[in-house]
Design a protein around this motif. Sequence first.
Motif, PDB file in Angstrom:
ATOM      1  N   MET A   1      -0.589  -5.672   9.148  1.00  0.00           N
ATOM      2  CA  MET A   1      -1.343  -4.665   8.286  1.00  0.00           C
ATOM      3  C   MET A   1      -1.109  -4.489   7.112  1.00  0.00           C
ATOM      4  O   MET A   1      -1.683  -5.461   6.214  1.00  0.00           O
ATOM      5  N   ILE A   2      -2.834  -4.325   6.305  1.00  0.00           N
ATOM      6  CA  ILE A   2      -2.497  -4.554   4.642  1.00  0.00           C
ATOM      7  C   ILE A   2      -2.571  -3.623   4.581  1.00  0.00           C
ATOM      8  O   ILE A   2      -2.619  -2.400   4.351  1.00  0.00           O
ATOM      9  N   LYS A   3      -2.468  -4.497   3.062  1.00  0.00           N
ATOM     10  CA  LYS A   3      -1.044  -3.739   2.070  1.00  0.00           C
ATOM     11  C   LYS A   3      -2.107  -3.192   0.728  1.00  0.00           C
ATOM     12  O   LYS A   3      -2.624  -4.011   0.367  1.00  0.00           O
ATOM     13  N   VAL A   4      -1.368  -2.471   0.406  1.00  0.00           N
ATOM     14  CA  VAL A   4      -2.481  -1.474  -0.318  1.00  0.00           C
ATOM     15  C   VAL A   4      -2.127  -0.720  -1.160  1.00  0.00           C
ATOM     16  O   VAL A   4      -0.914   0.167  -1.194  1.00  0.00           O
ATOM     17  N   ILE A   5      -2.612  -0.882  -2.533  1.00  0.00           N
ATOM     18  CA  ILE A   5      -2.012  -0.088  -3.941  1.00  0.00           C
ATOM     19  C   ILE A   5      -3.334   0.884  -4.077  1.00  0.00           C
ATOM     20  O   ILE A   5      -4.641   0.410  -4.652  1.00  0.00           O
ATOM     21  N   VAL A   6      -3.217   1.520  -5.146  1.00  0.00           N
ATOM     22  CA  VAL A   6      -4.248   2.904  -5.230  1.00  0.00           C
ATOM     23  C   VAL A   6      -4.176   3.107  -6.762  1.00  0.00           C
ATOM     24  O   VAL A   6      -2.624   3.312  -8.014  1.00  0.00           O
ATOM     25  N   ASN A   7      -4.944   2.907  -7.886  1.00  0.00           N
ATOM     26  CA  ASN A   7      -4.543   2.483  -8.873  1.00  0.00           C
ATOM     27  C   ASN A   7      -5.607   3.698  -9.283  1.00  0.00           C
ATOM     28  O   ASN A   7      -6.992   4.498  -8.983  1.00  0.00           O
ATOM     29  N   GLY A   8      -5.186   4.901 -10.695  1.00  0.00           N
ATOM     30  CA  GLY A   8      -5.598   6.127 -10.855  1.00  0.00           C
ATOM     31  C   GLY A   8      -4.414   6.805  -9.529  1.00  0.00           C
ATOM     32  O   GLY A   8      -5.573   7.876  -9.246  1.00  0.00           O
ATOM     33  N   ALA A   9      -3.670   6.436  -9.139  1.00  0.00           N
ATOM     34  CA  ALA A   9      -2.960   7.726  -8.583  1.00  0.00           C
ATOM     35  C   ALA A   9      -2.426   8.507  -9.081  1.00  0.00           C
ATOM     36  O   ALA A   9      -2.575   9.409  -7.993  1.00  0.00           O
ATOM     37  N   ARG A  10      -2.306   8.988  -9.949  1.00  0.00           N
ATOM     38  CA  ARG A  10      -2.419  10.400 -10.462  1.00  0.00           C
ATOM     39  C   ARG A  10      -3.677  11.693 -10.034  1.00  0.00           C
ATOM     40  O   ARG A  10      -3.524  12.255 -10.784  1.00  0.00           O
ATOM     41  N   GLY A  11      -4.774  10.826 -11.017  1.00  0.00           N
ATOM     42  CA  GLY A  11      -5.702  11.237 -10.927  1.00  0.00           C
ATOM     43  C   GLY A  11      -5.764  12.432  -9.123  1.00  0.00           C
ATOM     44  O   GLY A  11      -5.230  11.745  -8.113  1.00  0.00           O
ATOM     45  N   LYS A  12      -7.187  13.385  -9.441  1.00  0.00           N
ATOM     46  CA  LYS A  12      -7.168  14.109  -8.181  1.00  0.00           C
ATOM     47  C   LYS A  12      -7.672  13.024  -6.867  1.00  0.00           C
ATOM     48  O   LYS A  12      -7.346  13.452  -5.470  1.00  0.00           O
TER      49      LYS A  12
ATOM     50  N   VAL B   1      -4.430   6.872   3.107  1.00  0.00           N
ATOM     51  CA  VAL B   1      -3.869   5.981   3.305  1.00  0.00           C
ATOM     52  C   VAL B   1      -2.281   5.963   3.881  1.00  0.00           C
ATOM     53  O   VAL B   1      -1.994   4.884   5.277  1.00  0.00           O
ATOM     54  N   THR B   2      -1.867   6.363   3.654  1.00  0.00           N
ATOM     55  CA  THR B   2      -0.267   7.255   3.943  1.00  0.00           C
ATOM     56  C   THR B   2       0.191   7.207   5.802  1.00  0.00           C
ATOM     57  O   THR B   2       0.242   6.533   6.040  1.00  0.00           O
ATOM     58  N   ALA B   3      -1.613   7.843   5.615  1.00  0.00           N
ATOM     59  CA  ALA B   3      -1.784   8.571   7.366  1.00  0.00           C
ATOM     60  C   ALA B   3      -2.081   7.064   7.846  1.00  0.00           C
ATOM     61  O   ALA B   3      -2.503   7.549   9.416  1.00  0.00           O
ATOM     62  N   ASP B   4      -2.611   6.175   8.293  1.00  0.00           N
ATOM     63  CA  ASP B   4      -3.799   5.701   8.609  1.00  0.00           C
ATOM     64  C   ASP B   4      -2.949   4.117   8.980  1.00  0.00           C
ATOM     65  O   ASP B   4      -2.102   3.471   8.307  1.00  0.00           O
ATOM     66  N   LYS B   5      -2.364   4.581  10.228  1.00  0.00           N
ATOM     67  CA  LYS B   5      -1.853   3.189  10.892  1.00  0.00           C
ATOM     68  C   LYS B   5      -2.067   1.790  10.811  1.00  0.00           C
ATOM     69  O   LYS B   5      -0.976   1.271  11.063  1.00  0.00           O
ATOM     70  N   ASP B   6      -3.486   1.223   9.997  1.00  0.00           N
ATOM     71  CA  ASP B   6      -3.422   0.239  10.311  1.00  0.00           C
ATOM     72  C   ASP B   6      -3.271  -0.317   8.779  1.00  0.00           C
ATOM     73  O   ASP B   6      -3.496  -1.422   8.009  1.00  0.00           O
ATOM     74  N   LEU B   7      -3.223   0.425   7.278  1.00  0.00           N
ATOM     75  CA  LEU B   7      -2.469   0.041   6.271  1.00  0.00           C
ATOM     76  C   LEU B   7      -1.313   0.512   5.744  1.00  0.00           C
ATOM     77  O   LEU B   7      -0.577   1.603   6.073  1.00  0.00           O
ATOM     78  N   GLU B   8      -0.938   0.242   4.907  1.00  0.00           N
ATOM     79  CA  GLU B   8       0.597   0.473   4.669  1.00  0.00           C
ATOM     80  C   GLU B   8       0.337   0.255   2.342  1.00  0.00           C
ATOM     81  O   GLU B   8      -0.117  -0.778   1.922  1.00  0.00           O
ATOM     82  N   LEU B   9       1.133   1.618   2.807  1.00  0.00           N
ATOM     83  CA  LEU B   9       0.604   1.850   0.820  1.00  0.00           C
ATOM     84  C   LEU B   9       2.405   0.909   0.173  1.00  0.00           C
ATOM     85  O   LEU B   9       2.780   1.396   0.708  1.00  0.00           O
ATOM     86  N   VAL B  10       1.858  -0.017  -0.951  1.00  0.00           N
ATOM     87  CA  VAL B  10       2.537  -0.518  -1.512  1.00  0.00           C
ATOM     88  C   VAL B  10       2.983  -0.423  -2.786  1.00  0.00           C
ATOM     89  O   VAL B  10       3.977  -0.642  -3.290  1.00  0.00           O
ATOM     90  N   GLY B  11       1.720   0.180  -3.168  1.00  0.00           N
ATOM     91  CA  GLY B  11       2.168   1.045  -4.825  1.00  0.00           C
ATOM     92  C   GLY B  11       0.810   1.486  -5.245  1.00  0.00           C
ATOM     93  O   GLY B  11       0.456   1.796  -4.472  1.00  0.00           O
ATOM     94  N   ALA B  12       1.281   2.210  -6.501  1.00  0.00           N
ATOM     95  CA  ALA B  12       0.698   3.025  -7.012  1.00  0.00           C
ATOM     96  C   ALA B  12       1.002   2.781  -8.569  1.00  0.00           C
ATOM     97  O   ALA B  12       1.559   2.438  -8.813  1.00  0.00           O
ATOM     98  N   VAL B  13      -0.319   2.868  -9.242  1.00  0.00           N
ATOM     99  CA  VAL B  13      -0.699   2.565 -10.775  1.00  0.00           C
ATOM    100  C   VAL B  13      -1.142   4.104 -11.244  1.00  0.00           C
ATOM    101  O   VAL B  13      -2.245   3.912 -10.730  1.00  0.00           O
ATOM    102  N   ASP B  14      -0.796   4.192 -12.500  1.00  0.00           N
ATOM    103  CA  ASP B  14      -1.602   5.348 -13.281  1.00  0.00           C
ATOM    104  C   ASP B  14      -1.278   5.084 -14.808  1.00  0.00           C
ATOM    105  O   ASP B  14      -0.306   4.112 -14.916  1.00  0.00           O
ATOM    106  N   VAL B  15      -1.816   5.311 -16.032  1.00  0.00           N
ATOM    107  CA  VAL B  15      -1.383   5.326 -16.818  1.00  0.00           C
ATOM    108  C   VAL B  15      -0.370   5.735 -17.501  1.00  0.00           C
ATOM    109  O   VAL B  15       0.622   5.971 -18.269  1.00  0.00           O
TER     110      VAL B  15
END
Length: 262
Positions: free
Chosen positions: A1-12, A21-35
């Motif tokens: 699994m590829i661990k992914v974080i999303v920056n700008g998470a609260r934007g559209k 990312v949450t729905a993809d079987k090969d990716l693991e959402l592990v964090g989110a960042v936003d101001v």
Amino acid sequence: MIKVIVNGARGKMGRAVLTAVTADKDLELVGAVDVTGGMDIGDLIGAAKTGIIVDSDLQRVITTVNPDVMVDFTRPDAVFNNACQALENHVCPVIGTTGLSDEAKDKLNEIALKYNTPAFIAANFAIGAVLMMIMAKKAAKYLPNVEIIELHHDQKLDAPSGTAITTAEMISEVRKPMKQGNPNETEKLKGARGAQLNGIPIHSVRLPGYVAHQEVIFGGLGQTLTIRHDSIDRTSFMPGVLLACKKVIHLKGLVRNLDKIM
């Protein structure tokens, strides 16, 4: 699994990436960042609570969850520093924020090579938009008179769009700079003929109701050719984003544009 974080998470775009990312079987959402932090991502995307809270501190998230990839859809004035921070921590940036200068991209390539951590940036993650650009480049060999009209929502900060600039750059690979229109034409209002890249006029429209759209219009003797792409929903970008998340770890330096990994 590829661990992914999303920056700008609260934007559209950020919320669309979280969902994809949450729905993809090969990716693991592990964090989110936003101001603006402090919300469970489940609440953010209309799903069950996940226990992953949006944090306002990128370094803290990187240190805590040790991700492989950072997807960045933030702001033009923040993306360069975000990407540098990721690379210095051996996290691969996948950059969807447009507005970076060529000098900034060259610097990111240097940093990526220095830390042996690849990075990826795309002007547009929609597969159809990539095909539009490829087709425009082919058409320009035969119809060199061309103008670009790009239309986006009125919250977009940079103009022209990265897609329009990339399209003009690709056309310029097969078309020499040239003056279009009547050599004696005058602009009654400055900018009426658009911005110019190697003699290619680019016109930017910003209105509510649009997402991301572009027309490349070619003119020839007794004919015109229009190549148009429309993203009517931000989900159109997600297959490209997911592909980049999976491919970026195998690249070298900074790789630009989706056609390089398709």
